[in-house]
Design an enzyme around this catalytic site. Sequence first.
Site, mmCIF file in Angstrom:
data_model
loop_
_atom_site.group_PDB
_atom_site.id
_atom_site.type_symbol
_atom_site.label_atom_id
_atom_site.label_comp_id
_atom_site.label_asym_id
_atom_site.label_seq_id
_atom_site.Cartn_x
_atom_site.Cartn_y
_atom_site.Cartn_z
ATOM 1 N N LYS A 152 1.877 2.260 -5.082
ATOM 2 C CA LYS A 152 2.396 1.719 -6.343
ATOM 3 C C LYS A 152 1.454 2.014 -7.506
ATOM 4 O O LYS A 152 1.884 2.327 -8.608
ATOM 5 C CB LYS A 152 2.586 0.193 -6.227
ATOM 6 C CG LYS A 152 3.573 -0.218 -5.155
ATOM 7 C CD LYS A 152 3.644 -1.727 -4.998
ATOM 8 C CE LYS A 152 2.381 -2.353 -4.443
ATOM 9 N NZ LYS A 152 2.068 -1.984 -3.042
ATOM 10 N N GLN A 187 1.915 -6.007 -3.432
ATOM 11 C CA GLN A 187 2.371 -6.118 -2.031
ATOM 12 C C GLN A 187 3.670 -5.321 -1.852
ATOM 13 O O GLN A 187 3.865 -4.331 -2.541
ATOM 14 C CB GLN A 187 2.547 -7.582 -1.625
ATOM 15 C CG GLN A 187 1.242 -8.353 -1.472
ATOM 16 C CD GLN A 187 0.631 -8.836 -2.767
ATOM 17 O OE1 GLN A 187 1.293 -9.444 -3.575
ATOM 18 N NE2 GLN A 187 -0.660 -8.579 -2.965
ATOM 19 N N GLY A 223 -4.552 -4.190 -3.790
ATOM 20 C CA GLY A 223 -5.544 -3.142 -4.062
ATOM 21 C C GLY A 223 -4.772 -1.910 -4.470
ATOM 22 O O GLY A 223 -4.134 -1.271 -3.636
ATOM 23 N N HIS A 224 -4.738 -1.611 -5.753
ATOM 24 C CA HIS A 224 -3.930 -0.493 -6.271
ATOM 25 C C HIS A 224 -4.861 0.630 -6.706
ATOM 26 O O HIS A 224 -5.694 0.449 -7.594
ATOM 27 C CB HIS A 224 -3.060 -0.961 -7.440
ATOM 28 C CG HIS A 224 -2.047 -1.999 -7.035
ATOM 29 N ND1 HIS A 224 -1.167 -2.579 -7.897
ATOM 30 C CD2 HIS A 224 -1.771 -2.533 -5.815
ATOM 31 C CE1 HIS A 224 -0.396 -3.434 -7.241
ATOM 32 N NE2 HIS A 224 -0.752 -3.435 -5.974
ATOM 33 N N ARG A 240 -5.338 0.613 8.691
ATOM 34 C CA ARG A 240 -3.931 0.215 8.594
ATOM 35 C C ARG A 240 -3.186 0.658 9.852
ATOM 36 O O ARG A 240 -3.459 1.727 10.378
ATOM 37 C CB ARG A 240 -3.286 0.853 7.365
ATOM 38 C CG ARG A 240 -3.858 0.327 6.051
ATOM 39 C CD ARG A 240 -3.280 1.069 4.852
ATOM 40 N NE ARG A 240 -3.846 0.585 3.588
ATOM 41 C CZ ARG A 240 -4.028 1.348 2.515
ATOM 42 N NH1 ARG A 240 -3.706 2.623 2.540
ATOM 43 N NH2 ARG A 240 -4.538 0.846 1.415
ATOM 44 N N ASP A 272 0.807 -1.230 0.000
ATOM 45 C CA ASP A 272 0.000 0.000 0.000
ATOM 46 C C ASP A 272 0.833 1.268 0.000
ATOM 47 O O ASP A 272 0.412 2.306 0.521
ATOM 48 C CB ASP A 272 -0.953 0.026 1.215
ATOM 49 C CG ASP A 272 -1.874 -1.168 1.228
ATOM 50 O OD1 ASP A 272 -2.254 -1.625 0.138
ATOM 51 O OD2 ASP A 272 -2.212 -1.643 2.328
ATOM 52 N N GLU A 273 1.989 1.220 -0.620
ATOM 53 C CA GLU A 273 2.892 2.370 -0.611
ATOM 54 C C GLU A 273 2.461 3.458 -1.590
ATOM 55 O O GLU A 273 2.955 4.588 -1.530
ATOM 56 C CB GLU A 273 4.322 1.925 -0.970
ATOM 57 C CG GLU A 273 4.952 0.936 0.012
ATOM 58 C CD GLU A 273 4.684 -0.518 -0.369
ATOM 59 O OE1 GLU A 273 3.806 -0.761 -1.230
ATOM 60 O OE2 GLU A 273 5.338 -1.413 0.197
ATOM 61 N N THR A 331 -6.023 -11.433 3.607
ATOM 62 C CA THR A 331 -7.143 -10.707 2.983
ATOM 63 C C THR A 331 -8.328 -11.643 2.702
ATOM 64 O O THR A 331 -9.342 -11.202 2.180
ATOM 65 C CB THR A 331 -6.682 -10.089 1.652
ATOM 66 O OG1 THR A 331 -6.182 -11.152 0.814
ATOM 67 C CG2 THR A 331 -5.579 -9.061 1.863
HETATM 68 P P1 GDP Z 1 -0.760 0.435 -3.541
HETATM 69 O O1 GDP Z 1 -1.350 -0.837 -3.068
HETATM 70 O O2 GDP Z 1 0.706 0.510 -3.298
HETATM 71 O O3 GDP Z 1 -1.103 0.773 -4.960
HETATM 72 O O4 GDP Z 1 -1.401 1.595 -2.622
HETATM 73 P P2 GDP Z 1 -2.967 1.739 -2.245
HETATM 74 O O5 GDP Z 1 -3.704 2.197 -3.422
HETATM 75 O O6 GDP Z 1 -3.445 0.514 -1.548
HETATM 76 O O7 GDP Z 1 -2.880 2.849 -1.128
HETATM 77 C C1 GDP Z 1 -2.335 4.104 -1.381
HETATM 78 C C2 GDP Z 1 -3.392 5.161 -1.077
HETATM 79 O O8 GDP Z 1 -2.766 6.415 -1.002
HETATM 80 C C3 GDP Z 1 -4.447 5.308 -2.145
HETATM 81 O O9 GDP Z 1 -5.644 5.691 -1.557
HETATM 82 C C4 GDP Z 1 -3.894 6.427 -3.031
HETATM 83 O O10 GDP Z 1 -4.920 7.123 -3.744
HETATM 84 C C5 GDP Z 1 -3.266 7.312 -2.002
HETATM 85 N N1 GDP Z 1 -2.088 8.072 -2.432
HETATM 86 C C6 GDP Z 1 -1.088 7.703 -3.256
HETATM 87 N N2 GDP Z 1 -0.118 8.629 -3.261
HETATM 88 C C7 GDP Z 1 -0.504 9.595 -2.399
HETATM 89 C C8 GDP Z 1 0.117 10.811 -1.916
HETATM 90 O O11 GDP Z 1 1.220 11.174 -2.295
HETATM 91 N N3 GDP Z 1 -0.606 11.526 -0.986
HETATM 92 C C9 GDP Z 1 -1.832 11.148 -0.553
HETATM 93 N N4 GDP Z 1 -2.454 11.914 0.350
HETATM 94 N N5 GDP Z 1 -2.429 10.029 -0.977
HETATM 95 C C10 GDP Z 1 -1.760 9.247 -1.876
HETATM 96 P P1 IMO Z 2 -0.915 -4.088 -2.300
HETATM 97 O O1 IMO Z 2 -0.486 -4.645 -3.637
HETATM 98 C C1 IMO Z 2 -0.949 -4.560 2.051
HETATM 99 C C2 IMO Z 2 -1.001 -8.662 3.602
HETATM 100 C C3 IMO Z 2 -2.267 -9.040 4.345
HETATM 101 C C4 IMO Z 2 -1.690 -10.005 5.363
HETATM 102 C C5 IMO Z 2 -0.624 -10.741 4.561
HETATM 103 C C6 IMO Z 2 -1.090 -12.069 3.977
HETATM 104 O O2 IMO Z 2 -2.202 -3.370 -2.323
HETATM 105 O O3 IMO Z 2 0.193 -3.329 -1.664
HETATM 106 P P2 IMO Z 2 -2.671 -12.694 1.931
HETATM 107 O O4 IMO Z 2 -4.121 -12.384 1.681
HETATM 108 O O5 IMO Z 2 -1.753 -12.204 0.882
HETATM 109 O O6 IMO Z 2 -2.441 -14.143 2.259
HETATM 110 O O7 IMO Z 2 -2.322 -11.895 3.292
HETATM 111 O O8 IMO Z 2 -0.268 -9.863 3.497
HETATM 112 N N1 IMO Z 2 -1.218 -8.127 2.233
HETATM 113 C C7 IMO Z 2 -1.152 -6.832 1.918
HETATM 114 N N2 IMO Z 2 -0.975 -5.739 2.684
HETATM 115 N N3 IMO Z 2 -1.062 -4.423 0.710
HETATM 116 C C8 IMO Z 2 -1.213 -5.501 -0.087
HETATM 117 O O9 IMO Z 2 -1.207 -5.424 -1.430
HETATM 118 C C9 IMO Z 2 -1.305 -6.778 0.516
HETATM 119 N N4 IMO Z 2 -1.482 -8.028 0.044
HETATM 120 C C10 IMO Z 2 -1.411 -8.849 1.103
HETATM 121 O O10 IMO Z 2 -2.863 -7.937 4.957
HETATM 122 O O11 IMO Z 2 -1.042 -9.307 6.385
HETATM 123 MG MG MG Z 3 -2.882 -1.512 -1.814
#
Ligand code: GDP
Ligand code: IMO
Ligand code: MG
Length: 425
Positions: free
Chosen positions: A15, A224, A39-40, A305, A12-13, A128
């Site tokens: 990406k 991830q 979840g991107h 989170r 969830d960085e 998840t």
């Molecule tokens: P991913 O799994 O690495 O693609 O990240 P997620 O989509 O799960 O979570 C990132 C969240 O941060 C999402 O809701 C994005 O819309 C949001 N986001 C991404 N970059 C930024 C940023 O620089 N600032 C803020 N406030 N939100 C961001």
């Molecule tokens: P993105 O691509 C954050 C975590 C789950 C759990 C562990 C194992 O959005 O960054 P799983 O369902 O894979 O067997 O769960 O990994 N996890 C994530 N945490 N972002 C994700 O994906 C994740 N995919 C799995 O929360 O701790």
């Molecule tokens: Mg994510």
Amino acid sequence: MNYCVVGLQWGDEGKGKVVDILAEHSDIVVRYSGGSNAGHTVVVGNSKFALHLLPSGSVRPNIFCCITNAVVVDPEVLIDEIKTIALKGITLKGRLLISENAHVVLDYHKREDQLREESLGKNKIGTTIRGIGPCYADKAGRSHAVRMGDLRNLQQLKDKLQAIVNYKNKVFTAIYNATPISADDIFEKCKSYADIFLPFITDTTEYLHRSIDEGKSILFEGAQGTLLDLDHGTFPYVTSSNSSSLGMPAGCGVPAKYVDKFIGVAKAYTTRVGAGPFPTEQDNDIGQYIRERGHEYGTTTGRPRRCGWFDAVAASYSVRIGAIDEIALMHLDTLAGLKEVKICKLYKINGKKETFFPANIGKLSQAQAVYETVTGWEEDITEVKDFRKLPSNAQNYIRLIEKVTGKPVTIIGVGPKRSQTIFRQ
Ligand code: GDP
Ligand code: IMO
Ligand code: MG
């Protein structure tokens, strides 16, 4: 240029946003590992897409999208996603390719994931519940595996499913005291998946190598994060695939030497969902402040989170493991308003200083974070477009991250939108 984008923390960085931006100059975007546990988020104008299986480049028309061998595909989720983006006028016809060797997540995987987690009580991993672990286990076990290519031969698949479901039902009823599932129901669903997906199923390895020969620009999208990698993360609190960039070559059949740049994505702080050690966690007002300002609730599960300070010990480990060239640092805006901001520069483990991240959780759970504290900034930075226009304390914070990780921060996120991004050379 071919880029690979990979998470440096526990997922969830941001990406999705980085891949969406870089996709503007790519011909092909490739999802090479994980499944619908990912979840991107991609924000385009007023539309927000939460993508679980489709590569984040898919929302741009004309880009080819590949889902390769090591992805575990839940057809239900993929159908939903294709429908959702179609409602926004985006079609994938003729530009989506799914590997015939990608494994299929079926209902019994999701059920097994749920039953096992429930049975573990307080020792659960916090998955998840998307069936990821059970599907990868069947892949490694081979005899109970179903791959996308199996949808081409339904008669053979019917017999196979009967045998698999017989076995699974014995486990469900005897071990978990749960109700059995119907092989016929699963087979009927597979028939409908075949109707939808057969035109997309192909040899993606051949396609990617042909594309390399033709000089196409490929963007590899990690799912991830490095610390969730099955072999190099904080086992057992990890996912079931190689989610660091080390998983990229095996995940799609393209050797890493074809990648010109590995871009590691990190937040300006750290988050984690699910269980497992987290040395810089702030289970207090600071963590709550970050959670609310950063909307830190899971894209896939909606779970809050866990939030904490930037962990440079962990991030530096991920940089090494992933051969990272540059860092994209997201959510810098979220930290605004904090009087002080901290970075963990080393751990103390049983009184000893450690700068190399111990992925061993016995050791990691003993780690006490040692911080460098810097002054924060009050200003709202969500409209800043130029690094030099950031408050000086925010600039210093970025420079400190560069110093402790040894890599340049070339992309800075100051909000979820495409336009809320600062690029540095
Ligand atoms: P991913 O799994 O690495 O693609 O990240 P997620 O989509 O799960 O979570 C990132 C969240 O941060 C999402 O809701 C994005 O819309 C949001 N986001 C991404 N970059 C930024 C940023 O620089 N600032 C803020 N406030 N939100 C961001
Ligand atoms: P993105 O691509 C954050 C975590 C789950 C759990 C562990 C194992 O959005 O960054 P799983 O369902 O894979 O067997 O769960 O990994 N996890 C994530 N945490 N972002 C994700 O994906 C994740 N995919 C799995 O929360 O701790
Ligand atoms: Mg994510």
